[in-house]
Write an enzyme that holds these catalytic residues in place. Structure first.
Site, PDB file in Angstrom:
ATOM      1  N   LEU A 281       0.817  -1.213   0.000  1.00  0.00           N
ATOM      2  CA  LEU A 281       0.000   0.000   0.000  1.00  0.00           C
ATOM      3  C   LEU A 281       0.854   1.269   0.000  1.00  0.00           C
ATOM      4  O   LEU A 281       0.574   2.225  -0.707  1.00  0.00           O
ATOM      5  CB  LEU A 281      -0.928  -0.031   1.228  1.00  0.00           C
ATOM      6  N   HIS A 282       1.931   1.266   0.805  1.00  0.00           N
ATOM      7  CA  HIS A 282       2.742   2.491   0.920  1.00  0.00           C
ATOM      8  C   HIS A 282       3.466   2.840  -0.375  1.00  0.00           C
ATOM      9  O   HIS A 282       3.949   3.950  -0.545  1.00  0.00           O
ATOM     10  CB  HIS A 282       3.713   2.423   2.106  1.00  0.00           C
ATOM     11  N   ASP A 283       3.520   1.871  -1.320  1.00  0.00           N
ATOM     12  CA  ASP A 283       4.174   2.134  -2.609  1.00  0.00           C
ATOM     13  C   ASP A 283       3.338   3.016  -3.531  1.00  0.00           C
ATOM     14  O   ASP A 283       3.814   3.413  -4.587  1.00  0.00           O
ATOM     15  CB  ASP A 283       4.361   0.811  -3.370  1.00  0.00           C
TER      16      ASP A 283
END
Ligand code: SAM
Length: 374
Positions: A281-283
């Site tokens: 998700l953080h990508d």
């Protein structure tokens, strides 16, 4: 109504004026009780200033093979110098710098060994691979103001490495160059998997789908710990090809199904009672990340769960790892940002999950966990 923001901004401004005053600093350094706080603040300020030098010491240990050399210790500086192809003064400077950072230790006169932190790094090829990889980050951060001003419009060393991130921002073509990042991820995956396995039970899960599961390292760890699980691996076609083979070899082909696809464009396969998103998700920026959560939610039957595990922002006691380290790393990569558990939970609610909660992990620098129920 009380304006709490005005009260807080007024208080912070007053506090900052006091902290900046040389008279206050002089006084604080002398009062016994305050002195300890003042000293730890001063040390913290110095660490901020010196952090780049510390990380270059670590880099020299890794790139120069010094951890391996010290594993053969105790060893003298002259031999270290010969093996590292540098002068004895150069080797001593590095050994002493490492001693201050607990990477090396001088057990007796000129008897150098691994220090406490050094022993941890030496034993961990995955962390050393990450240190080597950070060469790209440091190249991108050479001029941080320029990097921020470019507003992610130009390719960077990191966006070229993470080919999917580069492609998202038009900074590069997504080609078949996925194996380098997949190997790096697999080498460091056990840190994340260990956190998840220590904080989540898979006893009631029957079928687990890892979305963006790379070369299958997470599924391999979870599948080994919970042998009843049927496993699905979803990733880009060139990635699942290798990941599927790795998993079939380790756990048996009958337990593994591979799903090549693009998680932004293709439907997520149905029939799994848990989906995991590990360091995914953080990508991604907010809109595509929300789209991915919507896509996963659409695939899940009521009661099925989504597990999100990654380093998160604003975790108490680990704040610099989140918004300082990953904030700049992901900015340089050209896509994504670290999010707090509260932000992730809000996105999950927006995607239609009926409930979501964060689960504490022992080492949030490796990963925090959020679980949502469809
Ligand atoms: C940061 S890696 C994480 C890999 C793994 N989950 C881990 O923690 O080791 C991101 C993964 O997402 C995959 N990925 C990126 N964009 C994708 C897309 N659009 N569709 C499917 N997979 C994608 C990459 O190939 C890569 O395996």
């Amino acid at each position: 109504m009380i304006d709490w923001t005005a009260i807080r901004t007024g208080w912070i401004a007053r506090r900052n004026r006091v902290f900046a005053s040389p008279r206050f600093q002089h006084w604080a350094a002398r009062l016994p009780l305050i002195r300890r706080i003042a000293r730890s603040r001063a040390d913290g300020a110095f660490d901020l200033l010196a952090g780049f030098a510390y990380s270059q010491v670590l880099r020299a240990f890794v790139e120069g093979g010094l951890f391996d050399i010290l594993e053969d210790g105790p060893i003298g500086a002259a031999e270290v110098a010969a093996r590292m192809e540098m002068s004895e003064d150069g080797a001593l400077t590095l050994l002493r710098a490492g001693r201050a950072l607990m990477l090396s230790e001088e057990a007796g006169p000129d008897r150098w060994m691994l220090g406490e932190q050094g022993a941890v790094f030496a034993a961990n090829a995955g962390v050393q691979a990450m240190v080597r990889h950070h060469r790209l980050l440091y190249a991108d951060l050479e001029d941080p103001i320029a990097l921020l001003r470019r507003d992610r419009r130009e390719p960077t060393a990191l966006s070229r490495f993470w080919t999917y991130a580069g492609a998202l921002h038009g900074a590069g073509e997504r080609g078949a160059q996925t194996s380098e990042y997949s190997k790096l991820m697999a080498a460091s995956q056990h840190f994340v998997a260990d956190e998840v396995l220590a904080s989540v039970s898979f006893g009631k899960v029957t079928r687990l789908l890892d979305v963006g599961g790379g070369h299958g390292a997470f599924l391999k760890a979870v599948g080994s710990a919970w042998p009843h699980l049927q496993l699905g691996l979803f990733d880009l076609p060139e990635v699942v090809e290798t990941g599927g083979a790795v998993l079939a070899g380790a756990l048996g082909a009958e337990r593994v199904t591979t799903h090549p696809g693009n998680f932004f464009k293709d439907s997520i396969p149905e029939g799994y009672d848990m989906v995991s998103l590990v360091r995914i998700l953080h990508d991604h920026d907010d809109a595509p990340a929300q789209g991915l959560l919507d896509n996963i939610r659409a695939s899940l039957a009521p009661g099925a769960r989504l597990l999100i595990a990654e380093p998160m922002a604003r975790i108490s006691g680990t704040e610099p790892m989140g918004e300082a380290f990953f904030g700049l790393y992901l900015w340089a990569m050209g896509s994504g940002r670290p999010r707090s558990p509260a932000e992730i939970i809000a996105m999950l609610k927006k995607a239609g999950f009926s409930s979501a909660r964060s689960i504490a992990t022992a080492q949030p620098v490796n990963a925090s966990v959020v679980i949502a129920r469809a």
